[in-house]
Write an enzyme that holds these catalytic residues in place. Structure first.
Site, PDB file in Angstrom:
ATOM      1  N   HIS A 150      53.447  42.084 -40.996  1.00 13.83           N
ATOM      2  CA  HIS A 150      54.535  42.696 -41.621  1.00 13.83           C
ATOM      3  C   HIS A 150      54.886  42.709 -43.015  1.00 13.83           C
ATOM      4  CE1 HIS A 150      56.043  44.153 -37.436  1.00 13.83           C
ATOM      5  NE2 HIS A 150      55.596  43.204 -37.350  1.00 13.83           N
ATOM      6  N   LYS A 162      70.224  47.396 -46.073  1.00 18.41           N
ATOM      7  CA  LYS A 162      69.055  46.532 -45.699  1.00 18.41           C
ATOM      8  C   LYS A 162      69.198  45.129 -46.003  1.00 18.41           C
ATOM      9  CE  LYS A 162      66.541  49.493 -48.513  1.00 18.41           C
ATOM     10  NZ  LYS A 162      65.409  50.028 -47.742  1.00 18.41           N
ATOM     11  N   ARG A 163      68.421  44.348 -45.723  1.00 15.38           N
ATOM     12  CA  ARG A 163      68.632  43.015 -46.215  1.00 15.38           C
ATOM     13  C   ARG A 163      68.433  42.748 -47.721  1.00 15.38           C
ATOM     14  NH1 ARG A 163      68.542  38.535 -42.548  1.00 15.38           N
ATOM     15  NH2 ARG A 163      68.869  37.353 -44.637  1.00 15.38           N
ATOM     16  N   LYS A 177      63.531  44.518 -52.847  1.00 18.53           N
ATOM     17  CA  LYS A 177      64.111  45.661 -52.440  1.00 18.53           C
ATOM     18  C   LYS A 177      64.991  46.387 -53.451  1.00 18.53           C
ATOM     19  CE  LYS A 177      64.154  44.274 -47.579  1.00 18.53           C
ATOM     20  NZ  LYS A 177      63.305  44.906 -46.643  1.00 18.53           N
ATOM     21  N   THR A 203      61.651  50.793 -42.131  1.00 16.00           N
ATOM     22  CA  THR A 203      62.415  51.495 -41.055  1.00 16.00           C
ATOM     23  C   THR A 203      63.767  52.231 -41.243  1.00 16.00           C
ATOM     24  OG1 THR A 203      62.948  49.693 -39.896  1.00 16.00           O
ATOM     25  CG2 THR A 203      60.866  50.630 -39.200  1.00 16.00           C
ATOM     26  N   LYS A 238      65.504  56.130 -40.492  1.00 13.09           N
ATOM     27  CA  LYS A 238      66.812  56.459 -39.612  1.00 13.09           C
ATOM     28  C   LYS A 238      67.607  57.462 -40.618  1.00 13.09           C
ATOM     29  CE  LYS A 238      66.143  51.836 -37.876  1.00 13.09           C
ATOM     30  NZ  LYS A 238      66.146  50.459 -38.028  1.00 13.09           N
TER      31      LYS A 238
HETATM   32  C1  26Q Z   1      59.416  32.877 -41.294  1.00 10.81           C
HETATM   33  C2  26Q Z   1      59.418  31.419 -41.374  1.00 10.81           C
HETATM   34  C3  26Q Z   1      60.342  30.662 -41.401  1.00 10.81           C
HETATM   35  C4  26Q Z   1      61.740  31.210 -41.223  1.00 10.81           C
HETATM   36  C5  26Q Z   1      61.684  32.769 -41.278  1.00 10.81           C
HETATM   37  C6  26Q Z   1      60.418  33.394 -41.579  1.00 10.81           C
HETATM   38  C7  26Q Z   1      60.494  34.821 -41.490  1.00 10.81           C
HETATM   39  C8  26Q Z   1      61.425  35.651 -40.535  1.00 10.81           C
HETATM   40  C9  26Q Z   1      61.482  37.013 -40.479  1.00 10.81           C
HETATM   41  C10 26Q Z   1      59.781  35.768 -42.131  1.00 10.81           C
HETATM   42  C11 26Q Z   1      59.817  37.174 -42.039  1.00 10.81           C
HETATM   43  C12 26Q Z   1      60.659  37.723 -41.265  1.00 10.81           C
HETATM   44  C13 26Q Z   1      60.840  39.115 -41.177  1.00 10.81           C
HETATM   45  C14 26Q Z   1      60.134  40.008 -41.864  1.00 10.81           C
HETATM   46  C15 26Q Z   1      60.335  41.545 -41.994  1.00 10.81           C
HETATM   47  O1  26Q Z   1      61.500  41.777 -41.276  1.00 10.81           O
HETATM   48  N1  26Q Z   1      59.734  42.262 -42.199  1.00 10.81           N
HETATM   49  C16 26Q Z   1      59.704  43.818 -42.253  1.00 10.81           C
HETATM   50  O2  26Q Z   1      59.330  44.282 -41.183  1.00 10.81           O
HETATM   51  C17 26Q Z   1      59.538  45.660 -40.783  1.00 10.81           C
HETATM   52  C18 26Q Z   1      58.970  46.018 -39.819  1.00 10.81           C
HETATM   53  O3  26Q Z   1      57.710  46.188 -39.863  1.00 10.81           O
HETATM   54  C19 26Q Z   1      58.856  46.425 -42.124  1.00 10.81           C
HETATM   55  O4  26Q Z   1      59.558  47.754 -41.981  1.00 10.81           O
HETATM   56  C20 26Q Z   1      59.580  45.973 -43.355  1.00 10.81           C
HETATM   57  O5  26Q Z   1      58.802  46.604 -44.562  1.00 10.81           O
HETATM   58  C21 26Q Z   1      59.158  44.372 -43.562  1.00 10.81           C
HETATM   59  O6  26Q Z   1      59.863  43.871 -44.779  1.00 10.81           O
END
Ligand code: 26Q
Length: 823
Positions: free
Chosen positions: A362, A550-551, A556, A658, A662
Site C-alpha cells: 500500500h 484525509k490523514r 499529501k 480512495t 468517494k
Molecule cells: C506501521 C508500523 C508501525 C505502526 C504503524 C504502521 C502503519 C500503519 C498504517 C503503516 C501504514 C499504515 C497505513 C497505510 C495506508 O493507509 N496506506 C494507504 O492505503 C490506501 C489503501 O490502499 C491507499 O489508497 C493510500 O494511497 C495509502 O496511503
C-alpha cells in the site's frame, strides 16, 4: 366488522416493533418511550441483530455444506465506522425496518447518531479493508476479516486553541450490541522464552520453553451483504491472561512472572498505533502482530481439519491475504504450526505456505517499510525467527543461483540483512501474489521500488486498483442523490455500479441538471449546519465547497492547499475589487500524535482560518474551516456536500487514494496531480471534467534520483510565493509568537536543518496549482457547465466500486466460488 388480512410486511413490522419494546424492557426495565436515545439505539440494534443472526447462521451452514474456499483478510486495521445504519440498508427488509422504527415514533438518524464509530484503523488501508468486507458479502464470497479488538481505536481529535489534542476513544465503554464473544474459539499465543530441540523417533521436535502466554478470545461482528442473506464475519481478537495470578503464591519468582503475564495480556490489545504511512519499530506493535496472526491461523487450520485430514490441500480451501506487511508473520507462523504442531517436513510446509499467502503493498514511502531489529525479533519470537533465518538462507541460495556473483541483489532482496528483518522481502519471497493498489502504483513498484523482485518473480506481480463501496458512500451517506439516481436508472447500481452510467444521457437535460444541482445544494446546507454546530462558523452554501479530508501527512500536501489560501487572501487584500467567486476551504485531518510538523500544519490552518474568517473587509469571500475529529461517520456528510475534491499529493507518493473515489461518487470534481488512482479517474471521466496540475511521477522520481530542484530559486524569483512564506515567520498569522511556524518555513527552504528542502515539491508545484484553482473558479462560474461535469463524474465512477476490485482479487488471486444462501 370486516376482518383485514395482515400482509407479511405488516406481520414483520409488528414483530420488529415488539422486539424493540421488549429489548428496552428487558435491558432497562423501562418502556421504550422512557429510555434515553442511546438506550433506544441499543434496543433497535438488538432487534436488528436478531434478524441478522438467522442469516448469519444460514450463511455459515451453506459454507459448511458446500465446503467452499475461504479468504482470510488479515489486517491490523478495519475502519468500520458505524454498523447499524449500514446493516439496515443492506438487509432485504430495510423498508419494513425503517417503517417500523418510524411507527415506534423514533428518528432513525438520531438512533444512528448514538453509535460510536468502530475506528479500528488509521485511514485508507483500514477503510479499504472495511469496504472489501462489504463487497465480499454482497458478492456472496466466503470470507473472514481477522484483526484486533483494540480497546482504544483511533484517538478522538479535539482542537484547542488551534492545536490538535488526542483524547483516547473508549468506544467499548458501553455494550457493543453488534458483536458476539466466542469463548469456544479461544486459543493460546506464546511470546519469548527459548527454543529447545528434542530428538525422538528419528525426528527433531522444537519446543518453546520459558515463554509468556496470553489467551486470545475472538469477538465476531456480522458483515451483511446487500439483499442476499449472506453474512460474513469480522473476527477481532482480544487478549486475556491465561491464569489470574495467585496472591497466596509464596515463590516470589513465580508471583512476578504471573503478574507480568497478566500485564502482557492487558497491554497487547490496548491501543491502535495512530501512525499512518509511518513505521514505528515498537516492540508492542510486533506483539500485536504476532498475537492476532497466531490466533487467526490456529483457528483457520483447526476449522480446515474439521472437514479434511490432508494439510497439503490447505491451499485449495484457504487463502490468506496480507494487508500490507503488518500481517507478514503469517508466513513464519504458518510454517511453525505446520512443522511443529502438525509435524510436516520443511518442504511440505513450504509448499503449502507459499500457495496460501498473498501480499498487498500500500505504499512506496520508504519510512513506512517495516524492518525489525534482529535482537528484538528473535527475543520476542524465537521460533519464528529461526524459521525466517532458514527461509532467508534458502532464498539467498536461489538468488545466488540466478545471479551468480551479484552481491547487490542479495543486499536488496535478502530477508535478513544489516541486522534487520525486512517484512516486505519476506512477504514477496513467500507469497504467491504481490499486488499494488492502482495502475501507476503497481508500475512504480515494478520499475523502481521492487524492481529486483519483479525481475526475479514477474509472475507474482499484479495490480488491483482500489475501490469503495457505493452502499455506504452513496446509498447511506447521500440518500438524496441515491434516490435521484434510482429514479433515473433504477436501483441496479447498488450492486452493479457501472449501471450508474445511465445518468449520462441527462447531463445536458436542463431539468435533470436543476434537480442534481438542488441535491448538491441541500447537502451543502446539511454540512453548513454541521459546521455551524461544531465550529460556530457561518458558511454560505452557495460558495464553492473545496474539500481536503484525509490523514495529515507532508506528502499529501495540506500545506500546499493552505499556502494557496494565504496567497488568495493576499490577492484579495491587494486588489479588493478583483473578480472572485466565494469559496469555502474545508479541511479535516488527524495527525499522528508524534508527527510534529503535521501537528503544526493543523495549527497553521486554524490560525489562517482565524484571521481570514474574522476579516470583515473581504466580505466573506473566503472561509476556512477545519472540521474536528474527521472520521467515517462525518465523512459521509462531507463527501455528499463537496464541489471540489483536493487530491494534491506529490506525484508518485499516494499509492492509490480512495477518498478521491468517494468524492467522485458524490459529484465533486477532482483537483489533483497525476498520482495514484487519480490517473485512472481522469481516464474514466475525461481530462475536461477534472483539474490536473503539477509534476508527473516521472519528473518527481527524476529529481529525487538526480537532483536539480532548488526551492530557494523559486523563493527568490516569485514575489507572491515569497510574501506567503514570509508570513510564516513574521507573525502575520501568529502575532503572539512570530517563530511559531518557523519549522514549516524551514521544511520548505532548509535554512537550518540537514533535511532536504521541500521534499514534496510544494513550491515547485505552487504556480501550476494556483493556475488549476483559477480554472476551477472559471468553470464554477458556468453553473450549467459545472453541473454537467459533476454529473459526468458520477456517471463514470463505475470502475471504482470495491465490488469490481474484489471480483478481480477473486479471479486472479483467491479463486473463490460464490455461495447462495436461501432463507
Ligand atoms: C506501521 C508500523 C508501525 C505502526 C504503524 C504502521 C502503519 C500503519 C498504517 C503503516 C501504514 C499504515 C497505513 C497505510 C495506508 O493507509 N496506506 C494507504 O492505503 C490506501 C489503501 O490502499 C491507499 O489508497 C493510500 O494511497 C495509502 O496511503
Amino acid at each position: 366488522m370486516a376482518k383485514t388480512v395482515k400482509t407479511e410486511a405488516e406481520i414483520f413490522k409488528e414483530e420488529f416493533k415488539k422486539k424493540v419494546r421488549d429489548e428496552a424492557k428487558m435491558l432497562y426495565r423501562k418502556t421504550l418511550e422512557e429510555v434515553s436515545d442511546r438506550h433506544k439505539f441499543v434496543a433497535v440494534a438488538y432487534a436488528v441483530k436478531d434478524i441478522v443472526i438467522d442469516q448469519w447462521i444460514a450463511t455459515q451452514k451453506a459454507y459448511e455444506k458446500t465446503d467452499a474456499k475461504t479468504v482470510y483478510y488479515l489486517s491490523m486495521e478495519f475502519l468500520m465506522g458505524r454498523a447499524l445504519g449500514n446493516m439496515i440498508i443492506n438487509l432485504s427488509s430495510r423498508n419494513e425496518i425503517k417503517e417500523a422504527i418510524e411507527e415506534l415514533g423514533l428518528d432513525l438518524n438520531v438512533i444512528e447518531d448514538q453509535e460510536p464509530d468502530a475506528a479500528l484503523g488509521n485511514g485508507g488501508l483500514g477503510r479499504l479493508a472495511a469496504c472489501f468486507l462489504d463487497s465480499l458479502s454482497t458478492l456472496g464470497y466466503p470470507a473472514y476479516g481477522c484483526g484486533i479488538r483494540y480497546k482504544y481505536g483511533m484517538f478522538q481529535q479535539k482542537i484547542e486553541d488551534g492545536y490538535q489534542k488526542e483524547i483516547p476513544e473508549d468506544w467499548l465503554r458501553h455494550v457493543n450490541p453488534l458483536e458476539i464473544k466466542r469463548e469456544e474459539y479461544a486459543c493460546e499465543v506464546k511470546f519469548g522464552g527459548f527454543v529447545r530441540v528434542e530428538h525422538r523417533d528419528g525426528r527433531n521436535y522444537f519446543i518453546q520453553d520459558g515463554y509468556q502466554a496470553v489467551r486470545a478470545i475472538p469477538y465476531d461482528m456480522p458483515i451483511v451483504g446487500y439483499g442476499n442473506n449472506v453474512v460474513n464475519t469480522l473476527r477481532i481478537w482480544d487478549a486475556e491472561p491465561i491464569v489470574h495470578f495467585n496472591l497466596d503464591e509464596f515463590d516470589k519468582g513465580a508471583y512476578m512472572a504471573a503478574v507480568e503475564q497478566e500485564n502482557l495480556a492487558k497491554t497487547i490489545t490496548e491501543v491502535l498505533y495512530p501512525n499512518d504511512n509511518h513505521y514505528a519499530g515498537k516492540e508492542l506493535r510486533l506483539k500485536q502482530q504476532y498475537f492476532f496472526i497466531s490466533a487467526s491461523l490456529q483457528i483457520a487450520i483447526k476449522k480446515y481439519l474439521t472437514k479434511h485430514d490432508d494439510l497439503s490441500k490447505l491451499p485449495e480451501k484457504v487463502v490468506f491475504q496480507m494487508n500490507d506487511t503488518h500481517p507478514t508473520l503469517t508466513v513464519a507462523e504458518l510454517m511453525r504450526l505446520l512443522m511443529d504442531e502438525y509435524l510436516l517436513e520443511w518442504d511440505e510446509a513450504w509448499a503449502i505456505t507459499s500457495k496460501c499467502c498473498a501480499y498487498t503493498n500500500h505504499t512506496i514511502m520508504s519510512e513506512a517499510l517495516e524492518k525489525w531489529p534482529i535482537e528484538l525479533f528473535s527475543r520476542l519470537l524465537p521460533r519464528c525467527y529461526q524459521i525466517i533465518e532458514e527461509i532467508n538462507r534458502r532464498f539467498i541460495i536461489d538468488i545466488e543461483n540466478k545471479y551468480p556473483g551479484d552481491h547487490r541483489k542479495i543486499e536488496k532482496m535478502a530477508i535478513i540483512y544489516d541486522g534487520q528483518v525486512k517484512m516486505a522481502n519476506l512477504a514477496i519471497c513467500a507469497g504467491f501474489s504481490v499486488n499494488g493498489v492502482a495502475k501507476l502504483h503497481t508500475e512504480i513498484l515494478e520499475k523502481q521500488e521492487l524492481r529486483d523482485f519483479y525481475e526475479m518473480f514477474p509472475e507474482k506481480f499484479n495490480n488491483k486498483t482500489n475501490g469503495i463501496t457505493q452502499r455506504r458512500f452513496l446509498l447511506h451517506g447521500n440518500p438524496l442523490l441515491a434516490e435521484w439516481v434510482t429514479g433515473k436508472v433504477g436501483d441496479d447500481w447498488i450492486t452493479d455500479l457501472p449501471k450508474i452510467q445511465g445518468i449520462e444521457v441527462y447531463a445536458d437535460d436542463k431539468k435533470a441538471q436543476a434537480e442534481f444541482a438542488n441535491i448538491k445544494y441541500q447537502n451543502k446546507v446539511r454540512l453548513a449546519k454541521y459546521i455551524k454546530e461544531h465550529n460556530g462558523i457561518d458558511v454560505d452554501p452557495r460558495s464553492i465547497f473545496d474539500v481536503q479530508v484525509k490523514r495529515l501527512h507532508e506528502y499529501k500536501r495540506q500545506l500546499l492547499n493552505i499556502l494557496h489560501v494565504m496567497y488568495l487572501y493576499n490577492q484579495i487584500k491587494e486588489h479588493p475589487d478583483m473578480d472572485f467567486y466565494p469559496r469555502t476551504f474545508i479541511f479535516g485531518a488527524k495527525a499522528a500524535a508524534g508527527y510534529k510538523i503535521a501537528k503544526l500544519t493543523i495549527k497553521l490552518i486554524n490560525s489562517v482560518a482565524d484571521v481570514i474568517n474574522n476579516d470583515a473587509s473581504i466580505n466573506g469571500k473566503i472561509k476556512v474551516v477545519f472540521i474536528e475529529n474527521y472520521r467515517v461517520s462525518n465523512a459521509e456528510i462531507i463527501f455528499a456536500a463537496a464541489d471540489v475534491s483536493e487530491q494534491i499529493s506529490t506525484a508518485s507518493k499516494e499509492a492509490s487514494g480512495t477518498g478521491n473515489m468517494k468524492f467522485m461518487l458524490n459529484g465533486a470534481l477532482t483537483l489533483g496531480t497525476m498520482d495514484g488512482a487519480n490517473v485512472e479517474i481522469v481516464e474514466e471521466v475525461g481530462i475536461d471534467n477534472a483539474f490536473i496540475f503539477g509534476l508527473s511521477s516521472d519528473e518527481v522520481i527524476n529529481y529525487e534520483n538526480n537532483g536539480g530542484y532548488d526551492p530557494m530559486q523559486i523563493f527568490n524569483e516569485d514575489m507572491d510565493i515569497r510574501k506567503v512564506l514570509m508570513q510564516l515567520i513574521n507573525g502575520f498569522y501568529s502575532p503572539d509568537d512570530p517563530e511559531r511556524f518557523r519549522d514549516i518555513y524551514n521544511s520548505l527552504l532548509n535554512t537550518q536543518s540537514t533535511d532536504k528542502a521541500d521534499r514534496y515539491f510544494i513550491l515547485k508545484d505552487f504556480r501550476s496549482y494556483a493556475e488549476a484553482q483559477k480554472r476551477v473558479e472559471e468553470a464554477y462560474k458556468d453553473q450549467e457547465g459545472w453541473v454537467k461535469k459533476a454529473m459526468l463524474n458520477v456517471a463514470h465512477v463505475g470502475k471504482f466500486t470495491s465490488d469490481r476490485t474484489i471480483q478481480e482479487y477473486v479471479d486472479d488471486i483467491w479463486h473463490l466460488e460464490k455461495v447462495k444462501v436461501d432463507m
